[in-house]
Enzyme design. Sequence first.
Site, short mmCIF file in Angstrom:
data_model
loop_
_atom_site.label_atom_id
_atom_site.label_comp_id
_atom_site.label_asym_id
_atom_site.label_seq_id
_atom_site.Cartn_x
_atom_site.Cartn_y
_atom_site.Cartn_z
N ASP A 29 1.54 0.73 3.87
CA ASP A 29 0.84 0.55 5.13
C ASP A 29 1.83 0.82 6.26
O ASP A 29 3.04 0.73 6.06
CB ASP A 29 0.30 -0.87 5.22
CG ASP A 29 -0.41 -1.16 6.53
OD1 ASP A 29 -1.28 -0.37 6.91
OD2 ASP A 29 -0.07 -2.17 7.16
N THR A 31 1.64 -0.33 10.01
CA THR A 31 1.92 -1.41 10.96
C THR A 31 2.41 -2.66 10.24
O THR A 31 1.75 -3.19 9.34
CB THR A 31 0.65 -1.75 11.77
OG1 THR A 31 0.17 -0.58 12.41
CG2 THR A 31 0.94 -2.82 12.81
N ASP A 224 0.91 -5.81 4.50
CA ASP A 224 1.15 -7.16 5.02
C ASP A 224 -0.08 -7.84 5.57
O ASP A 224 -0.07 -9.04 5.78
CB ASP A 224 2.23 -7.12 6.12
CG ASP A 224 1.69 -6.50 7.41
OD1 ASP A 224 0.88 -5.55 7.32
OD2 ASP A 224 2.09 -6.97 8.49
#
Length: 486
Positions: A29, A31, A224
Site C-alpha cells: 500500500d 499511504t 496499515d
Amino acid sequence: MSRTARHGVVVKGGGALERLGQARTLVLDKTGTLTSGRPHVSGVVAAPGADPGDVLCWAAAVDRMSSHVLAEAIVRAARERGVSPPQPSGVVERPGTGTEGLVEGRRVEVGKATAPSHPEWERVQRARAALDGAMTVWVTADGDPAGVILLRDTVRPDAARTLRRMRDAGIERVVMLTGDRPEVAESVGVVLGVDRVLAGQTPADKVAAVRRETGRAVTVMVGDGVNDAPALAAADVGVAMGARGSAASTQAADVVLTADRLDRLADAMDVARRSRRIAVQSAAAGMAMSLLAMAAAAAGMLPPAAGALLQEAIDIAVIVNALRALRSARGTRPAVDAATESLLRRFELDHSSLRPPLELIRRTADELGERPGPEDLGRLREVHRFLTGRLLPHERAEERALYPAMGQVLGGPEVTMTMSRAHAEIERLVRRLGRHLDLAENAGLRPEQLDDLRSCLYGLHAVLLLHFDQEEEAYFSLALGAGSPA
C-alpha cells in the site's frame, strides 16, 4: 521467530516465517507504508459560492470520527488554523470511499469525488493537484460541491533502500497499490522504482490484485489501514504496520511490524531466509548421515549399540547446527560501526531542523515584486543569514566528518563524490546571493537584479531539496537500524 521479535517484528507462527523466506513478490500500500503516513494539508480551495474556512470546518467535523491518515491530517490542519469543528451526528465511514455525517443541519460528505456538478472548476483543481503531486479530498454539502482539500505526503527516507535490500534478498517483483489518483501514485512509484503501480484501487480491487499476484508466486502484502485488511488476508503473507495501523489490519496480518519502520520488514526477510536455509541444511545433513549409518549397519559394519550412539550424535549435530539461526548475521544491511552511527544520528537531527526553513527560500523568491522595496531586501537578508549561519556550517561539517566515515562504510570515497559536488553548487549559489546583497547595500535592490535573484533562490531551493532527499535515502536511513544485525 525470536530473532524477528528482537527487530520489532511479530511473526504469528512458523508457517508465516517460512513463507516469508520463500516470497518472490512484494505488494505494498502507498499511504502510511511507502510514505510517512503523516500527510499535511497544502491547500483548501472552495467551490464557487463557498468559503474555504467552512470547507475545512465541515471536513474536520466529519473526519473527527475517522482513523484514516488523511482524516487525521485534516483534523490536525483545522486545529493548527484555529478552527473549532462542531459535533457531527450520524457519521458513517465507507472504506475506500470516504466519510459522511450531519453537520449543523447539512449532509456533509468527505472523500472521493462523485459526479461533477461544476465540471470546469473540478477540472482545474484536478490539474492543479496533478502538477503539485497532491492528494485530493472532496467535500460536498447537501449533494453540492463545497470545495477540495489538497494534501501531500512525503516518501519514507528508508523506503528506497528497503526495497533494494528486499530485491537483494530475493524479491523479484514489487507492486504498489493505492486508492490515490494515477498521477500521484506514479510520482511515488517512479522515485522508488517499483515494477507496477495500480492506482484508484478500492478494497475489493486490492484483494483481486493480491490474488492475481499469489497465483504467480509467493506474495507478501504490506498495509496499515482498515481498507487493507481484506488484501492482507488474501496474501500468502500479510504484513501490518502495527505501530499506527488499524486493529483490523493487525488482526488480519500474519506478521506485524511493531515499529513504524519499513526497514524492519527487510530485517525479518533476512532472518526468514537464513532460518529456512539453515533448516534445509540441517534436515538434508541429518538425513544423509542417517542413511549412511543405516547402510553401514545393514552391511554389518555397525553394531546396534554403536549405531544407537551414532544416531544420537547425528541428532545432536543437527540441533547444534540449527541453533546457528539464533546468532546475529549481517544479512542485506550494511555494517555500521558505533562511531559512524553516532555521526549519522547527529546529522540526521540537523536535517530535521533544517528542512522547514527551506520553504523560506522559495517563498522569498515567490514574493519578489517587480519593484523591489525594503521588505524584499529584508527577506533576502533573512534567507542569507539562515544559509550562512546554519546551512553552510552543517554542509561543511558533513564534508569534514561524515563523508570520510561513509566512504569507509560504503567502499571508498567515490560513493560520496556526487554529494560533495552538490555541496560545491550550494556554496556557489549562496555566494552569488551574497554578492547581490553587497550590491544592494547602499542603493537597495535594482530591478535588473530580480531575474538573477529569482533564479538563484529557486536553484538553491531545488538543489537543497534534492540533496537532502539523497542524503536521507543514501546515508541517514542506515542509522535507523544500525547496531541491529539480522
